[in-house]
Design an enzyme around this catalytic site. Structure first.
Site, PDB file in Angstrom:
ATOM      1  N   PHE A   1     -19.789   2.517 -36.397  1.00 42.09           N
ATOM      2  CA  PHE A   1     -19.785   3.937 -36.744  1.00 42.09           C
ATOM      3  C   PHE A   1     -21.239   4.397 -36.767  1.00 42.09           C
ATOM      4  CE2 PHE A   1     -16.985   7.234 -38.704  1.00 42.09           C
ATOM      5  CZ  PHE A   1     -17.925   8.240 -38.685  1.00 42.09           C
TER       6      PHE A   1
ATOM      7  N   ASP B   1     -16.671   7.732 -26.158  1.00 41.42           N
ATOM      8  CA  ASP B   1     -15.968   6.747 -26.976  1.00 41.42           C
ATOM      9  C   ASP B   1     -14.627   6.453 -26.313  1.00 41.42           C
ATOM     10  OD1 ASP B   1     -14.483   5.561 -29.217  1.00 41.42           O
ATOM     11  OD2 ASP B   1     -16.072   6.309 -30.497  1.00 41.42           O
TER      12      ASP B   1
ATOM     13  N   GLU C   1     -23.111  15.093 -23.250  1.00 40.74           N
ATOM     14  CA  GLU C   1     -22.321  14.671 -24.404  1.00 40.74           C
ATOM     15  C   GLU C   1     -23.125  13.703 -25.264  1.00 40.74           C
ATOM     16  OE1 GLU C   1     -20.283  15.198 -26.668  1.00 40.74           O
ATOM     17  OE2 GLU C   1     -18.315  14.946 -25.766  1.00 40.74           O
ATOM     18  N   ASP C   2     -22.816  13.679 -26.556  1.00 38.09           N
ATOM     19  CA  ASP C   2     -23.521  12.765 -27.448  1.00 38.09           C
ATOM     20  C   ASP C   2     -23.011  11.337 -27.318  1.00 38.09           C
ATOM     21  OD1 ASP C   2     -21.072  13.365 -28.643  1.00 38.09           O
ATOM     22  OD2 ASP C   2     -21.888  13.656 -30.647  1.00 38.09           O
TER      23      ASP C   2
ATOM     24  N   ARG D   1     -26.478  14.496 -38.888  1.00 37.56           N
ATOM     25  CA  ARG D   1     -26.901  14.921 -37.553  1.00 37.56           C
ATOM     26  C   ARG D   1     -28.428  15.010 -37.434  1.00 37.56           C
ATOM     27  NH1 ARG D   1     -22.436  16.869 -34.712  1.00 37.56           N
ATOM     28  NH2 ARG D   1     -20.814  17.874 -35.940  1.00 37.56           N
TER      29      ARG D   1
END
Length: 180
Positions: A151, A102, A98-99, A164
């Protein structure tokens, strides 16, 4: 695009070094196991590509697309499978790639679904971890970087499907995402 970045949080070089280190660790931990790496699209594709090349043991890969954000900045809490796996999980040691971890809602849901498919094991590798944003009890097994509640974009992470392709992790200026 660079002008939209308030600061570079993690450089391209730092990412490359950490991914190589993580690849060595995973190679050691999964030696003699039947590793299946599952990339959670779209955000993890850059991390997945680099991580799988840093792993020196046999591994298979598959891709899954799940969504809980849509075009919003915050998770809706409702997870939907957009693209499911092509490979049955029985007999595999699954590593979800996963990136960012959160709120944890998406990964918690995904891990539960995958466990129901009878793999030998399910672990999580994430590029970024934001532990202070966690809303469910889930902890990654492998983490490259813990990041503050900012963010962040780049290296696969996006805002509204852009940024990206940045080679680093940057903090997006608030004026870019506010009022959207």
């Amino acid at each position: 695009m660079i002008g939209d970045i308030a600061q570079i949080l993690i450089s391209e070089k730092e990412i490359a070094e950490k991914v190589a280190e993580l690849g060595r660790k995973i190679s050691s931990d999964y030696q003699g196991k039947n590793l299946l790496m599952i990339s959670v699209l779209k955000g993890s594709v850059v991390f997945m590509a680099d991580l799988m090349r840093a792993i020196s043991i046999k591994a298979r890969v598959d891709f899954m697309n799940v969504s809980s954000y849509g075009s919003a900045q915050k998770t809706s809490g409702v997870v939907k499978i957009v693209k499911d796996l092509d490979i049955p999980l029985e007999g595999y040691d699954v590593l979800i790639v996963e990136d960012i971890l959160d709120s944890g809602l998406t990964l918690s849901y995904l891990k539960g679904i995958l466990l129901e498919r009878n793999p030998r094991s399910v672990r999580i590798a994430t590029l970024l971890d934001k532990p202070e944003r966690r809303r469910v009890d889930i902890t990654p097994d492998y983490v490259c970087f813990s990041v503050p509640d900012e963010f962040v974009v780049g290296y696969g992470l996006d805002f509204d499907e852009t940024y990206r392709n940045l080679p680093f992790i940057g903090v997006l200026k608030p004026e870019i995402y506010e009022n959207t």
